[in-house]
Design a protein around this motif. Structure first.
Motif, PDB file in Angstrom:
ATOM      1  N   SER A  21      25.915  38.531 -12.860  1.00 31.40           N
ATOM      2  CA  SER A  21      26.509  37.292 -11.858  1.00 31.40           C
ATOM      3  C   SER A  21      27.816  36.695 -12.412  1.00 31.40           C
ATOM      4  O   SER A  21      28.619  36.237 -11.502  1.00 31.40           O
ATOM      5  N   ASN A  25      31.234  36.384 -10.142  1.00 31.63           N
ATOM      6  CA  ASN A  25      31.910  35.168  -9.761  1.00 31.63           C
ATOM      7  C   ASN A  25      33.369  35.148 -10.161  1.00 31.63           C
ATOM      8  O   ASN A  25      34.145  34.557  -9.671  1.00 31.63           O
ATOM      9  N   LEU A  28      35.636  36.903  -7.987  1.00 32.45           N
ATOM     10  CA  LEU A  28      36.037  36.253  -6.948  1.00 32.45           C
ATOM     11  C   LEU A  28      37.201  35.523  -6.984  1.00 32.45           C
ATOM     12  O   LEU A  28      37.878  35.220  -5.992  1.00 32.45           O
ATOM     13  N   VAL A  45      33.722  29.734  -4.079  1.00 32.58           N
ATOM     14  CA  VAL A  45      33.858  30.279  -5.426  1.00 32.58           C
ATOM     15  C   VAL A  45      33.944  29.217  -6.736  1.00 32.58           C
ATOM     16  O   VAL A  45      33.619  29.377  -7.818  1.00 32.58           O
ATOM     17  N   PHE A  48      31.061  27.890  -8.464  1.00 31.36           N
ATOM     18  CA  PHE A  48      30.579  28.548  -9.561  1.00 31.36           C
ATOM     19  C   PHE A  48      29.375  28.983  -9.491  1.00 31.36           C
ATOM     20  O   PHE A  48      28.152  28.834 -10.258  1.00 31.36           O
ATOM     21  N   PRO A  49      28.802  29.905  -8.381  1.00 30.61           N
ATOM     22  CA  PRO A  49      27.478  30.039  -8.179  1.00 30.61           C
ATOM     23  C   PRO A  49      26.899  30.977  -9.084  1.00 30.61           C
ATOM     24  O   PRO A  49      25.923  31.113  -9.375  1.00 30.61           O
ATOM     25  N   GLY A  50      27.742  32.073  -9.549  1.00 31.21           N
ATOM     26  CA  GLY A  50      27.464  33.115 -10.573  1.00 31.21           C
ATOM     27  C   GLY A  50      27.515  32.540 -11.994  1.00 31.21           C
ATOM     28  O   GLY A  50      26.817  33.229 -12.623  1.00 31.21           O
ATOM     29  N   CYS A  98      22.588  29.590  -6.792  1.00 30.56           N
ATOM     30  CA  CYS A  98      23.407  30.759  -6.308  1.00 30.56           C
ATOM     31  C   CYS A  98      23.319  31.356  -5.165  1.00 30.56           C
ATOM     32  O   CYS A  98      24.446  31.669  -4.522  1.00 30.56           O
ATOM     33  N   THR A 102      26.095  31.525  -2.178  1.00 31.47           N
ATOM     34  CA  THR A 102      26.605  32.671  -1.853  1.00 31.47           C
ATOM     35  C   THR A 102      26.287  32.927  -0.170  1.00 31.47           C
ATOM     36  O   THR A 102      27.240  33.492   0.441  1.00 31.47           O
ATOM     37  N   PHE A 156      30.099  38.887  -3.048  1.00 33.54           N
ATOM     38  CA  PHE A 156      29.100  37.829  -2.617  1.00 33.54           C
ATOM     39  C   PHE A 156      27.731  38.359  -2.247  1.00 33.54           C
ATOM     40  O   PHE A 156      26.660  37.845  -2.391  1.00 33.54           O
ATOM     41  N   LEU A 159      26.172  38.925  -5.465  1.00 34.82           N
ATOM     42  CA  LEU A 159      25.754  37.759  -5.925  1.00 34.82           C
ATOM     43  C   LEU A 159      24.185  37.487  -5.222  1.00 34.82           C
ATOM     44  O   LEU A 159      23.445  37.052  -6.071  1.00 34.82           O
TER      45      LEU A 159
END
Length: 195
Positions: A21, A25, A28, A45, A48-50, A98, A102, A156, A159
């Protein structure tokens, strides 16, 4: 399978998912493998979801969950299973963060230059009859960065899949931790039988 062994397996599975993950990220930030300005990177992006959700908020619970399943660990008891259950809830929150970011990133589409030098979200317009995700002909609207649409969809989607798997594993650990807290771990029972 006993609660301790399940916790150890869950922790072991969560580590690579969290690391993947983080990598997805980070990738991306570099559409098409190129460096672009901060104002030319998709807004989702920057949330920072990952890194935060699927990464850090899963790595910490994964280490606690794994420790709860290790023989000889100070967490290999009922109290440790309770702590692992609480940490699993934190991990579920991270995985859901996340997942939500995403989905929003996939829905909005990438930030790109459509030929006039301005970076916009060309696919967030509601006039399209079908989603850009399934209509590759509209991807050509994005001239710069080249293949940014495919780049965003693939990363995405990775993720999305990873955060879904993380959430499922962590929810199973919540149930496992509750069972281990109420009934104890098999680790302590095996050590008692050896004595």
């Amino acid at each position: 399978m006993c609660t301790g062994r399940w916790a150890r397996c869950t922790g072991d599975l969560l580590f690579p998912f969290a690391l993947l993950s983080i990598v997805a990220n980070i990738l991306l930030f570099f559409p098409n493998g190129e460096v672009w300005g901060t104002e030319q990177i998709t807004e989702c992006v920057w949330l920072f979801p990952g890194v935060i959700g699927g990464g850090a908020l899963v790595l910490l619970p994964a280490s606690v969950i794994r420790a709860a399943g290790m023989e000889g660990s100070c967490l290999a008891n009922r109290c440790g299973m309770l702590i692992s259950m609480v940490m699993a809830v934190v991990g579920v929150a991270g995985a859901l963060y996340c997942l939500i970011i995403t989905v929003v990133g996939l829905k909005e589409g990438p930030l790109c230059d459509t030929g006039d030098g301005l970076f916009i979200y060309p696919f967030s317009n509601k006039t399209l009859n079908e989603s850009y995700l399934f209509n590759q002909e509209v991807w050509e609207q994005c001239e710069q960065p080249r293949i940014v649409v495919l780049w965003n969809i693939v990363l995405f989607s990775i993720l999305l899949g990873l955060s879904t798997l993380e959430a499922i594993l962590l929810l199973s650990q919540v149930a496992n931790g509750l069972l281990g807290c109420l009934c104890g771990t098999c680790i302590n029972k095996r050590q008692g039988n050896l004595a």
